[in-house]
Design an enzyme around this catalytic site. Structure first.
Site, PDB file in Angstrom:
ATOM      1  N   ASP A  34      -0.685 -99.033  79.037  1.00  0.00           N
ATOM      2  CA  ASP A  34      -1.462 -99.213  80.253  1.00  0.00           C
ATOM      3  C   ASP A  34      -0.542 -99.108  81.468  1.00  0.00           C
ATOM      4  O   ASP A  34       0.677 -99.256  81.379  1.00  0.00           O
ATOM      5  CB  ASP A  34      -2.153-100.576  80.224  1.00  0.00           C
ATOM      6  CG  ASP A  34      -3.435-100.600  81.036  1.00  0.00           C
ATOM      7  OD1 ASP A  34      -3.618 -99.720  81.903  1.00  0.00           O
ATOM      8  OD2 ASP A  34      -4.266-101.497  80.803  1.00  0.00           O
ATOM      9  N   GLU A  42       1.383 -95.443  85.633  1.00  0.00           N
ATOM     10  CA  GLU A  42       1.688 -94.742  86.907  1.00  0.00           C
ATOM     11  C   GLU A  42       2.980 -95.212  87.560  1.00  0.00           C
ATOM     12  O   GLU A  42       3.653 -94.388  88.167  1.00  0.00           O
ATOM     13  CB  GLU A  42       0.530 -94.940  87.902  1.00  0.00           C
ATOM     14  CG  GLU A  42      -0.801 -94.479  87.392  1.00  0.00           C
ATOM     15  CD  GLU A  42      -1.519 -95.548  86.564  1.00  0.00           C
ATOM     16  OE1 GLU A  42      -1.120 -96.725  86.627  1.00  0.00           O
ATOM     17  OE2 GLU A  42      -2.457 -95.198  85.853  1.00  0.00           O
ATOM     18  N   ASP A  54      -9.460 -96.800  85.186  1.00  0.00           N
ATOM     19  CA  ASP A  54     -10.449 -97.876  85.321  1.00  0.00           C
ATOM     20  C   ASP A  54     -11.632 -97.419  86.165  1.00  0.00           C
ATOM     21  O   ASP A  54     -11.869 -97.916  87.279  1.00  0.00           O
ATOM     22  CB  ASP A  54      -9.788 -99.102  85.945  1.00  0.00           C
ATOM     23  CG  ASP A  54      -8.658 -99.643  85.080  1.00  0.00           C
ATOM     24  OD1 ASP A  54      -8.622 -99.323  83.872  1.00  0.00           O
ATOM     25  OD2 ASP A  54      -7.807-100.371  85.611  1.00  0.00           O
TER      26      ASP A  54
END
Length: 774
Positions: free
Chosen positions: A396, A399, A469
């Protein structure tokens, strides 16, 4: 244009050091191309293959050696024709021609017969000095000229519901839901990759297409493939092949934010098994680690909370005992109370900005430092992989998340320069560290990674990027499709989204999982997920397990089960497509331009696609739709999958689309294997597959099989069975089996059928046989 001037046709490797006569500038031949100084720039044009050319430009007098994070290919030894005519130097391989203007620095790219493909503009490269965190650097800009009506694709996963990237501008900064690579693919059959990892700008307008980045050089690769498949093959030749994923990775995944205990997670799997709804993978989201005083100070400790996960090894063993797999989340940031953070801090391997979660003190590690990647794996392996034997990773925030942002954060130092100058490659490097370490340690489990960001080259690490998300809305569902198609056109074949959308709280006012409109949206999203490379239910606010929507016999439960069962019946087709992806640089989600580029109507269609070579998918993305318009590309006939009704291509058909039906059309000439009804991917052997032949054109298909996991396929332990259909004679030829592997079926049955209802059962023992159908 054609090059008819006098040429030097000796192998270029024999002409090394020869000086071409230049009236304005001196251009020198090198082994694979030429180099020289033009317009204050040192320019090098180098062939990496007959179809790939690297162009490197550096300001004169600046010493800089570029080491790519992405490119793994070394230049091939090839023969070039080299010619000079006036101010133009011309290089020609057997496939493409390159023309360099020694006065302006402009570079033109042509195919082998002289058709212009792309112009690197005259005077089109600019270097503007900047201070990049205390290092002298440049804002580098490169401009290209395209044809007026030339469609282009790629650039990234962008949530703007556009497919063709012409006349668009993008701030290329990888963040949650927005995943960029500085790359575009042209409908003319070429691609350009700008080898830069900084926060960048992409802009296309009628005057030019440009990239603008922070860096020390202008460095790009021109790739000619004749068509989109060919360009993707060139991308993977340059940046790495996509490996095989295990068969289970194409089954159904269940997740939520979050399962609080190992018992809760396990009980979900048990209930799926009790209901006999197929599932292969459970996922464990965040905060399975200790939470000191209910805080996040031990964020991502890569160890288990003793109260909520008292026996994680037993938990995973029970999951495996129920014939399922486990993916477990790990993050790039560490809380201040973790051992990882303390060690990385002591070695100056932390990038000092706030990452998720807020007010935790968590910071991301310096993923650009190979020693830091080693440390990361050491803890991950000891605390999880070698301890519990999980089957894959959920990476997760790759970035990574950046909160309490300050502009100065982008000037923070990393192992490879300022954070802003390398930011967009964070996910690439994070995935590489985990994948390469696991692969080196254990070859019995194929690497499977679910990751929230991506960059060109990441396909070589067994990574599947999800769209982030996203909110739970019809509008967002619609945006997923062109975003996915542009992402996969960058050569990264594995993509998925949270079925139902991540943030679904808006539907709680009205029933949550029992809200009629949310149920419809969730089913439509699940149908889309069934035709994505990964089928994965996940989200927050509303639990997503199938029984939350109703009991078996209710429309919403039954529609979900129908989509999941369809996915499992297609596993032989999907797994064979996976082999085509790995072996032949294929693509799962294929925009219509990949197979029907001659049909100009396809150039702007981003809301439907081919799944593999045979199945046209048109997801429904509007509330209460009962029918759906589907464009059928011209030049071929099509079958409605659900009714077997036959249609000519080159038209839009209004397709019945009740809530439990996703519009699907099968291309005439397709050969599709269907597997048995199962509760998990490997429950039953493929000893009696149904082989559906969609008549109307000749066709072929290769059925691929191996041990379904491990890397023995790389050693040649696999089998292929080639099927070919002659439409004129109505004969199916099942070829002699090629190859073998441990546990291979020596004898099996195929049930061969036509849409007309004609059926024939044949026994196959590995020798060629023919089947006549009427």
């Amino acid at each position: 244009m054609m090059f008819y001037t006098k040429k030097l046709t000796l192998p270029l490797i024999l002409l090394f050091g020869f000086l071409l006569d230049g009236r304005a500038q001196t251009i020198q031949q090198i082994t694979q191309g030429v180099k020289g100084s033009i317009q204050g720039l040192d320019i090098q044009v180098e062939f990496y293959s007959p179809t790939i050319v690297r162009v490197l430009k550096i300001p004169m007098g600046v010493s800089y050696e570029k080491k790519s994070l992405v490119i793994i290919k070394s230049p091939e030894k090839i023969i070039l024709n080299v010619d000079q005519s006036g101010d133009y130097i011309k290089l020609a391989s057997s496939k493409i021609q390159v023309e360099i203007n020694s006065l302006t620095g402009g570079i033109n790219f042509y195919d082998s017969v002289g058709t212009l493909l792309l112009k690197d503009k005259d005077y089109g490269t600019q270097f503007s000095p900047i201070d990049d965190g205390g290092t002298e650097s440049f804002t580098v800009r490169e401009g290209f000229l395209l044809d007026k009506d030339e469609a282009i694709y790629g650039v990234g996963q962008i949530m703007d519901n556009r497919f063709n990237r012409r006349n668009s501008s993008h701030h290329m900064q990888n963040e949650n839901m927005f995943t960029y690579s500085p790359y575009f693919l042209s409908v003319k059959g070429y691609g350009v990759y700008w080898d830069n990892y900084s926060i960048s700008k992409f802009n296309d307008n009628p005057q030019e297409l440009s990239f603008e980045s922070t860096g020390h050089c202008a460095d790009y690769y021109f790739m000619y493939g004749k068509n989109a498949d060919g360009v993707i093959a060139q991308v993977r030749d340059l940046t790495g092949k996509a490996p095989m994923l295990p068969l289970w990775a194409y089954g159904f995944f269940q997740s939520k934010e979050r399962y609080h205990t190992q018992e809760e997670n396990l009980n979900v799997l048990k209930k799926y098994r009790d209901l006999q709804v197929p599932i292969d993978v459970m996922i464990q989201d965040w905060r399975y680690w200790p939470e000191y005083h209910k805080s996040d100070s031990a964020w991502n400790a890569q160890t288990f909370d003793a109260e909520r996960f008292p026996d994680p090894k037993k938990w995973v063993d029970e999951i495996h005992g129920l014939n399922a797999k486990l993916l477990i989340v790990t993050w790039p940031g560490f809380g201040p109370k973790t051992s990882q953070r303390q060690e990385l801090d002591s070695k100056k391997m932390i990038i000092n900005f706030d990452t998720w979660p807020p007010n935790s003190g968590a910071r991301p590690y310096d993923v650009y430092n190979p020693a830091a990647r080693d440390i990361y794996w050491r803890y991950l392996d000891k605390g999880i992989f070698s301890y519990i034997g999980n089957d894959g990773w959920w990476l997760d925030s790759t970035e990574p998340d950046h909160i309490n942002k300050k502009e100065s954060d982008y000037k923070l130092p990393t192992h490879l320069g300022s954070y802003g100058s390398v930011k967009n490659a964070y996910s690439l490097m994070h995935n590489s560290g985990i994948a390469t370490h696991q692969r080196a340690q254990n070859s019995n489990k194929r690497v499977v990674i679910l990751t929230r960001s991506g960059f060109i080259g990441q396909q070589r690490y067994g990574s599947n990027t999800w769209s982030g998300d996203v909110v739970s809305s019809w509008d967002m569902l619609e945006k997923q499709i062109p975003a996915a198609l542009n992402f996969t056109l960058m050569g990264i074949p594995n993509w998925n989204s949270d079925i139902g959308g991540f943030f679904a709280g808006r539907w709680n006012n009205g029933g949550g999982a029992k809200h009629p409109e949310y149920q419809e949206l969730y089913v439509r999203w699940m149908q889309f997920g069934a035709f994505s490379p990964m089928m994965r239910s996940h989200g927050t606010d509303i639990p997503r397990e199938i029984w939350n929507f109703g009991e078996r016999g209710s429309w919403c439960f039954d529609a979900q089960e129908k989509a999941i069962n369809l996915r499992y019946s297609l596993l032989p087709y999907i797994y064979s497509t996976s082999w085509n992806v790995a072996r032949n640089d294929g693509t799962f989600m294929r925009p219509l331009i990949m197979d029907f580029v001659a049909d100009k109507s396809t150039h702007h269609i981003g809301n439907q696609y081919m799944f593999g070579k045979s199945i046209l998918v048109a997801p429904v993305t509007k509330h209460e739709a009962k029918t759906w318009p589907v464009y059928l590309p011209q030049g071929i006939e099509w079958y409605n999958f659900w009714t077997n009704e036959r249609f000519k291509g080159g038209q839009t058909v209004t397709t019945p689309a009740p809530a439990d039906i996703i519009p699907l059309y099968i291309k005439a000439g397709s050969i599709i294997p269907f597997g048995p009804k199962v509760q998990y991917s490997t429950e039953k052997k493929w000893d009696n597959l149904e082989i559906r032949i969609y008549a109307g054109a000749d066709g072929e298909f290769v059925l691929y099989e191996d041990e379904f996991d491990n890397y023995n396929y790389e050693k040649g332990q696999f089998s292929e069975i080639a099927f070919s259909w002659s439409d004129s004679s109505q004969i199916l030829t099942i070829g002699e089996r090629n190859g073998s592997y441990p546990g291979m079926l020596s004898r099996r049955k195929f049930t061969v059928s036509l849409p007309s209802g004609a059926t024939k059962i044949v026994t196959y023992n590995g020798r060629e046989l023919t089947v006549k159908l009427k």
